[in-house]
Design an enzyme around this catalytic site. Structure first.
Site, PDB file in Angstrom:
ATOM      1  N   ARG A  56      54.178  42.335  34.872  1.00 15.61           N
ATOM      2  CA  ARG A  56      55.619  42.292  35.141  1.00 15.61           C
ATOM      3  C   ARG A  56      56.327  43.564  34.680  1.00 15.61           C
ATOM      4  NH1 ARG A  56      53.998  37.148  33.965  1.00 15.61           N
ATOM      5  NH2 ARG A  56      54.739  35.467  35.330  1.00 15.61           N
ATOM      6  N   ALA A 108      44.327  40.619  43.631  1.00 16.81           N
ATOM      7  CA  ALA A 108      43.252  39.709  44.028  1.00 16.81           C
ATOM      8  C   ALA A 108      42.991  39.857  45.521  1.00 16.81           C
ATOM      9  CB  ALA A 108      43.640  38.274  43.689  1.00 16.81           C
ATOM     10  N   GLN A 127      40.157  43.991  42.272  1.00 14.73           N
ATOM     11  CA  GLN A 127      39.723  42.658  41.850  1.00 14.73           C
ATOM     12  C   GLN A 127      39.354  41.855  43.091  1.00 14.73           C
ATOM     13  OE1 GLN A 127      42.554  39.376  40.830  1.00 14.73           O
ATOM     14  NE2 GLN A 127      41.828  39.710  38.734  1.00 14.73           N
ATOM     15  N   SER A 177      47.758  45.720  35.868  1.00 16.50           N
ATOM     16  CA  SER A 177      47.063  44.466  36.142  1.00 16.50           C
ATOM     17  C   SER A 177      47.142  44.134  37.625  1.00 16.50           C
ATOM     18  CB  SER A 177      47.725  43.343  35.337  1.00 16.50           C
ATOM     19  OG  SER A 177      46.886  42.230  35.226  1.00 16.50           O
ATOM     20  N   PRO A 178      46.108  43.492  38.178  1.00 16.38           N
ATOM     21  CA  PRO A 178      46.185  43.098  39.590  1.00 16.38           C
ATOM     22  C   PRO A 178      47.318  42.108  39.814  1.00 16.38           C
ATOM     23  CG  PRO A 178      44.237  42.152  38.529  1.00 16.38           C
ATOM     24  CD  PRO A 178      44.838  43.118  37.567  1.00 16.38           C
ATOM     25  N   CYS A 185      49.445  40.158  42.893  1.00 14.98           N
ATOM     26  CA  CYS A 185      49.551  39.839  44.313  1.00 14.98           C
ATOM     27  C   CYS A 185      50.921  40.240  44.852  1.00 14.98           C
ATOM     28  CB  CYS A 185      49.330  38.348  44.539  1.00 14.98           C
ATOM     29  SG  CYS A 185      47.640  37.817  44.208  1.00 14.98           S
ATOM     30  N   TYR A 209      41.261  29.610  40.100  1.00 15.47           N
ATOM     31  CA  TYR A 209      40.675  29.894  41.404  1.00 15.47           C
ATOM     32  C   TYR A 209      39.195  29.518  41.389  1.00 15.47           C
ATOM     33  CZ  TYR A 209      45.181  32.112  42.005  1.00 15.47           C
ATOM     34  OH  TYR A 209      46.544  32.336  42.072  1.00 15.47           O
ATOM     35  N   ARG A 259      37.513  38.952  34.980  1.00 16.05           N
ATOM     36  CA  ARG A 259      38.707  38.310  34.409  1.00 16.05           C
ATOM     37  C   ARG A 259      38.420  36.831  34.238  1.00 16.05           C
ATOM     38  NH1 ARG A 259      45.094  38.982  35.852  1.00 16.05           N
ATOM     39  NH2 ARG A 259      44.808  40.599  34.279  1.00 16.05           N
TER      40      ARG A 259
END
Length: 361
Positions: free
Chosen positions: A331, A64, A106, A29-30, A32, A189, A237
């Site tokens: 995670r 992101a 992403q 998963s993207p 940051c 966002y 997403r």
């Protein structure tokens, strides 16, 4: 298939979307990393993402990545608003692909949640005189809590400019060698702010009704799909629900997914929340998987499941039971870059290791 051949777990069966084949259903998963300078990727990102490809993931999605400087969450966030950003990302995409994964990215704009400090420095909004910058949003409504800045309500000219930024960034992503593109319309966002009635109080064609609130996303998707080749997958997403009774609901997500499918979107990445700081979220293992399942079946589109997916059997069951087509881990991938290889072994399967690691796998 020979009846004596071992059965490949569903999690490790390939998936082809358009011309791209994932070697398995496990994706990174993207996430940051807050480690870029002026949006430019560096060795941290190269090692972080490359190691997950070596670890056996079928899909590795870059965090992101802002379509404009003011669209970054923090000053340390990745960007792809300029030509200088292409080469460092191309290096990452090339390595990821060389080790058997599909390289995805992403692209995003943080809206009113932009201009925040690094998480390990508290994550609160930065004043403009301390490295922060003015923020924009559909309406002049602050997020609240540690993000109290009042954003400037966007004009239609701002909306046109942001759409153009997404298109230009998609072109740069293609130039960098990415084969999977995801539009970020979740987690409070900018695009998510337009979707949710909690953040969007506009009275023009971008606010009010469901049809108006989804206009920015649909228009942006349509414009991006025109420059993103037909042979390559496009994902979006979304936050499937706002976790507020007066906010965005799963029925809205199913209706939106149907429309996105018609615009050439191939997969919905199903997360939730992020638009309201006071949302009451019930967190548990796999707590967002039902959203992926409902959208998959309700809209007839491929989905990715996310959220506290940690165990191999749990992930395999999600795919086997038709709840989602791809499982994205965040995670757990930070804890274990080689989770796919370890999960395969647990499920009675073995991934082909890189030659350098063959003695250990």
């Amino acid at each position: 298939m020979d009846e004596n051949s071992p059965v490949v777990p569903h999690l490790f069966q390939p998936l082809t979307i358009r011309s791209v084949t994932l070697r398995n259903r496990v994706g990174v998963s993207p996430m940051c990393q807050y480690s870029a300078e002026d949006g430019v990727a560096n060795d941290w990102h190269y090692v972080h993402l490359g190691s997950r490809a070596v670890g056996g993931a079928g899909l590795v999605i870059v965090e992101a990545t802002a379509v404009a400087p003011e669209g970054r969450i923090t000053p340390g966030c990745m960007g792809l608003w300029g030509e200088k950003h292409i080469e460092p990302l191309a290096r990452i995409a090339k390595f990821v692909k060389a080790h058997g994964s599909v390289a995805g990215i992403q692209i995003a704009h943080a809206g009113r949640k932009a201009s925040a400090d690094l998480p390990w420095k508290g994550g609160a909004h930065l004043p403009d005189d301390q490295g922060g910058w003015p923020t924009i949003a559909p309406s002049a409504i602050p997020f609240g809590g540690d993000l109290p800045k009042v954003p400037r309500a966007m004009t239609e000219a701002d909306i046109v400019r942001v759409q153009a930024d997404f298109v230009a960034t998609a072109k740069r992503a293609l130039a960098a060698g990415f084969e999977w593109l995801e539009l970020h319309a979740a987690h409070g966002y900018l695009i998510n702010e337009f979707l949710s009635p909690l953040a969007n109080h506009r009275v023009d064609k971008y606010g009010g009704s469901f049809e108006n609130r989804i206009r920015l996303l649909l228009d942006t998707t349509r414009a991006v799909r025109r420059v993103w080749p037909d042979r390559l997958p496009l994902a979006v997403r979304i936050s499937a629900i706002d976790w507020r009774p007066d906010g965005w609901q799963i029925e809205d997500s199913i209706a939106l997914a149907k429309l996105l499918k018609a615009e050439g979107v191939d997969l919905i990445d199903c997360s939730s929340g992020g638009v309201a700081p006071d949302a009451k979220i019930t967190v548990a293992p796999g707590y967002q998987v039902p959203f992926a399942e409902k959208i998959r079946h309700g809209a007839g589109i491929a989905t990715a499941a996310v959220g506290f997916i940690t165990e191999p059997k749990q992930a395999d069951d999600i795919v086997r039971n038709g709840q989602a087509d791809v499982v994205l881990l965040a995670r757990q991938m930070l804890v274990d870059p080689y989770w796919p290889a370890h999960a395969a072994k647990t499920l009675g399967h073995k991934l082909t290791p890189p030659n350098q690691y063959a003695r250990a796998w």
